[in-house]
Design an enzyme around this catalytic site. Structure first.
Site, PDB file in Angstrom:
ATOM      1  N   LYS A 176       0.894  -1.180   0.000  1.00 29.87           N
ATOM      2  CA  LYS A 176       0.000   0.000   0.000  1.00 29.87           C
ATOM      3  C   LYS A 176       0.920   1.215   0.000  1.00 29.87           C
ATOM      4  O   LYS A 176       1.455   1.606   1.034  1.00 29.87           O
ATOM      5  CB  LYS A 176      -0.875  -0.023   1.260  1.00 29.87           C
ATOM      6  CG  LYS A 176      -2.188   0.718   1.165  1.00 29.87           C
ATOM      7  CD  LYS A 176      -2.078   2.203   0.886  1.00 29.87           C
ATOM      8  CE  LYS A 176      -1.702   3.025   2.094  1.00 29.87           C
ATOM      9  NZ  LYS A 176      -1.424   4.450   1.721  1.00 29.87           N
ATOM     10  N   CYS A 284      13.723  10.819   7.155  1.00 34.73           N
ATOM     11  CA  CYS A 284      13.643  10.438   8.572  1.00 34.73           C
ATOM     12  C   CYS A 284      15.024  10.437   9.202  1.00 34.73           C
ATOM     13  O   CYS A 284      15.145  10.362  10.413  1.00 34.73           O
ATOM     14  CB  CYS A 284      12.975   9.085   8.736  1.00 34.73           C
ATOM     15  SG  CYS A 284      13.983   7.774   8.078  1.00 34.73           S
TER      16      CYS A 284
HETATM   17  P1  NAD Z   1       2.051   9.223   7.371  1.00 31.08           P
HETATM   18  O1  NAD Z   1       2.101   8.613   8.724  1.00 31.08           O
HETATM   19  O2  NAD Z   1       1.140  10.376   7.150  1.00 31.08           O
HETATM   20  O3  NAD Z   1       1.629   8.133   6.272  1.00 31.08           O
HETATM   21  C1  NAD Z   1       2.304   6.905   6.155  1.00 31.08           C
HETATM   22  C2  NAD Z   1       1.349   5.864   5.586  1.00 31.08           C
HETATM   23  O4  NAD Z   1       0.276   5.665   6.491  1.00 31.08           O
HETATM   24  C3  NAD Z   1       0.719   6.268   4.254  1.00 31.08           C
HETATM   25  O5  NAD Z   1       0.683   5.146   3.414  1.00 31.08           O
HETATM   26  C4  NAD Z   1      -0.682   6.730   4.643  1.00 31.08           C
HETATM   27  O6  NAD Z   1      -1.632   6.473   3.631  1.00 31.08           O
HETATM   28  C5  NAD Z   1      -0.983   5.904   5.862  1.00 31.08           C
HETATM   29  N1  NAD Z   1      -1.813   6.597   6.853  1.00 31.08           N
HETATM   30  C6  NAD Z   1      -1.860   7.934   7.093  1.00 31.08           C
HETATM   31  N2  NAD Z   1      -2.689   8.186   8.120  1.00 31.08           N
HETATM   32  C7  NAD Z   1      -3.162   6.991   8.546  1.00 31.08           C
HETATM   33  C8  NAD Z   1      -4.050   6.601   9.586  1.00 31.08           C
HETATM   34  N3  NAD Z   1      -4.615   7.493  10.400  1.00 31.08           N
HETATM   35  N4  NAD Z   1      -4.306   5.279   9.746  1.00 31.08           N
HETATM   36  C9  NAD Z   1      -3.731   4.356   8.940  1.00 31.08           C
HETATM   37  N5  NAD Z   1      -2.882   4.675   7.942  1.00 31.08           N
HETATM   38  C10 NAD Z   1      -2.597   5.979   7.743  1.00 31.08           C
HETATM   39  O7  NAD Z   1       3.560   9.588   6.986  1.00 31.08           O
HETATM   40  P2  NAD Z   1       4.074  10.427   5.741  1.00 31.08           P
HETATM   41  O8  NAD Z   1       3.728  11.856   5.946  1.00 31.08           O
HETATM   42  O9  NAD Z   1       3.695   9.754   4.484  1.00 31.08           O
HETATM   43  O10 NAD Z   1       5.663  10.220   5.904  1.00 31.08           O
HETATM   44  C11 NAD Z   1       6.469  11.057   6.680  1.00 31.08           C
HETATM   45  C12 NAD Z   1       6.745  10.445   8.032  1.00 31.08           C
HETATM   46  O11 NAD Z   1       7.359   9.171   7.871  1.00 31.08           O
HETATM   47  C13 NAD Z   1       7.719  11.269   8.846  1.00 31.08           C
HETATM   48  O12 NAD Z   1       7.268  11.307  10.168  1.00 31.08           O
HETATM   49  C14 NAD Z   1       9.025  10.502   8.732  1.00 31.08           C
HETATM   50  O13 NAD Z   1       9.931  10.693   9.793  1.00 31.08           O
HETATM   51  C15 NAD Z   1       8.518   9.100   8.699  1.00 31.08           C
HETATM   52  N6  NAD Z   1       9.499   8.196   8.119  1.00 31.08           N
HETATM   53  C16 NAD Z   1      10.155   7.361   8.963  1.00 31.08           C
HETATM   54  C17 NAD Z   1      11.126   6.520   8.470  1.00 31.08           C
HETATM   55  C18 NAD Z   1      11.878   5.611   9.388  1.00 31.08           C
HETATM   56  O14 NAD Z   1      12.594   4.758   8.897  1.00 31.08           O
HETATM   57  N7  NAD Z   1      11.758   5.752  10.688  1.00 31.08           N
HETATM   58  C19 NAD Z   1      11.410   6.506   7.098  1.00 31.08           C
HETATM   59  C20 NAD Z   1      10.700   7.377   6.268  1.00 31.08           C
HETATM   60  C21 NAD Z   1       9.738   8.221   6.785  1.00 31.08           C
END
Ligand code: NAD
Length: 484
Positions: A176, A284
């Protein structure tokens, strides 16, 4: 709603149009042009993918690992052939520069290469004669149908922390992608189609929360790999594990970079700006909190002011551009609001990236590099993940103060130290409560054969993505005691 180019899902080796009634437009963040539309696939389509993947599992887990990895060898070749086209798609939908897109794709390929070693990596162990004529062994078997839920900031790489290992270990898989950047996975699934995997081994379902919830609640799906913000990672981990699934959920970060007075100035100048402003800070592993010790304060601040003010910002497709836009207008507004919040909390704005205008790109979501100085470590801005090109500076007197500050944060994704002292480096490596450590480099991104570690609120679970951790996550151990 945009009906021009609604992206299909890929289920059971067929590209299928979703029955979703709702779609979200996908934008090029440099121009604000609509470049596609993503369906918010309903639970029924997750169910189709899970059923198909479950059927595929029967034969796939019986396929010898040596044969399973042949598909990955083919995938590696195709990824190399289509490397630049995929990198362009990443830049188009995510905004980062082409070099940054190539960098993330290189790490994706590297994960495929490592997973090609599965016939060795997934071996168990055994001991003959644990008692007279009795032997004991541990073998690894696949977990079943597994799923990955990805964030927007690495449209090409992050799925590869999981997918190659999962399928090489004999699992079947559902992806997804982020609804903000779904085009890259369309291209990659085009290649997965070309390598001729049996029907249902890999599946793609687009959507947002409803689609994710359907994955988390589906009884056939046995393991979930999530990467995204901490709040969502935590709730996904809770829901997946309550439903009896394995889960590995990577969350957000606020990564400190400590600069000691004996740090190599040239090296610091060359690498810290890249850590803070590379990928427009939407990484991240971005260094977002610089902690200077003693007299490093002055020279480091000067270096960063110059670097922030001179970084070339624009459309990531242009070769001279060093930093692209942020992902959405909401993100731009949020970042600019947090810069103001920092000022309200007492920080000095040394370089202000708000209200950026880029000639020829009036509608793009640009924020220039920003420097906030002299933060109060207890202020909200010193603890919140900004996820934009904003570096905050805090000044302390000793390395002990700096390490204490690092360890007082909730996140534990990455921390770096700049020094020419081996003893200081060792002390930091030993004491920092952080999963990924950098010494004299600003983005401590683990290669594919190391786990992508992360501690505290940056990770929920036990086993991380990539390498041997991924093999452990995507297999279950069976222990056999035999007498013949
Ligand atoms: P996000 O949490 O908004 O979304 C991530 C995924 O979750 C997406 O596929 C989205 O569709 C889904 N999603 C969003 N809200 C949801 C909910 N309420 N319930 C279920 N699924 C949901 O994150 P983003 O804005 O796409 O990415 C940025 C974030 O990801 C930053 O916080 C970054 O630090 C983090 N990140 C972490 C790593 C790591 O390895 N720790 C790597 C990359 C990004």
């Amino acid at each position: 709603m945009n009906t021009r180019n609604i992206l299909p899902n890929y289920i059971g080796n067929q590209w299928r149009h979703s029955s979703a009634l709702e779609h979200l437009d996908v934008y090029n963040p440099a121009t604000a042009e609509v470049i596609g539309a993503v369906p918010l696939s309903p639970a029924a389509e997750v169910d189709q993918a899970a059923q198909t993947a479950s059927k595929a599992l029967v034969e796939w887990r019986r396929t010898p690992p040596t044969e399973r990895v042949q598909f990955l060898f083919k995938l590696k070749i195709l990824l190399e052939e289509h490397f630049d086209a995929i990198a362009r798609t990443i830049t188009l939908e995510c905004g980062k520069t082409l070099d940054e897109s190539r960098g993330e794709l290189r790490r994706a390929v590297e994960n495929v290469e490592v997973a090609c070693g599965i016939p060795t990596l997934m071996q168990g162990y055994n001991l003959e004669d644990i008692a007279a004529g009795i032997d004991e062994m541990m073998i690894r078997q696949p977990v079943g149908v597994c799923a990955a839920i990805a964030p927007f900031n690495f449209p090409g790489m992050i799925v590869f922390w999981f997918l190659p290992y999962a399928i090489a270990c004999g699992n079947t898989f559902i992806v997804k992608p982020s609804e903000k950047v779904p085009l890259t996975m369309q291209k990659i699934f085009g290649l997965l189609e070309e390598i001729g995997l049996p029907e249902g081994v890999v599946n793609l379902v687009n959507g947002t929360k409803e689609t994710v919830d359907a994955i988390l609640d589906h009884p056939t799906i046995k393991a979930v790999s999530f990467v995204g913000s901490t709040a969502v990672a935590k709730s996904v981990y809770g829901r997946a594990t309550v439903n009896g699934k394995r889960a590995q959920c990577q969350g957000g970060a606020k990564n400190p970079i400590i600069v000691l007075p004996d740090a190599d100035m040239e090296l610091t100048q060359r690498t810290v700006p890249e850590s803070a402003f590379g990928c427009a800070g939407q990484r991240c592993l971005a260094g977002s909190l610089a902690i200077t010790v003693g007299e490093a304060r002055n020279w480091f601040t000067n270096i960063m002011v110059d670097a922030a003010a001179s970084r070339v910002v624009g459309n990531g497709l242009h070769p001279n551009v060093e930093m692209g836009p942020v992902i959405t207008p909401e993100s731009k507004t949020r970042i600019e609001g947090l810069i103001q919040k920092g000022a309200d909390e007492g920080a000095k704005i040394l370089v202000d990236g708000r209200n950026t205008e880029i000639s020829g790109y009036d509608n793009g979501y640009f924020v220039r590099p920003t420097l906030l100085d002299d933060l109060n470590p207890d202020s909200e801005i010193a603890q919140t993940e900004i996820f934009g090109p904003v570096l905050s500076l805090i000044h302390v007197n000793t390395i002990d103060d700096a390490i204490a500050l690092v360890n007082s944060r909730n996140y534990g994704n990455m921390a770096c130290l700049y020094t020419s002292s081996g003893a200081a480096a060792r002390k930091f490596r030993y004491e920092a409560e952080i999963g990924n450590i950098g010494i004299n480099l600003g983005v401590a991104a683990p290669m594919a054969f190391f786990p992508f570690s992360g501690w505290k609120d940056s990770f929920f679970g036990d086993l991380h993505g990539q390498g041997q951790d991924a093999v452990e996550f995507f297999t279950q151990k069976k222990v056999v005691v035999e007498r013949w």
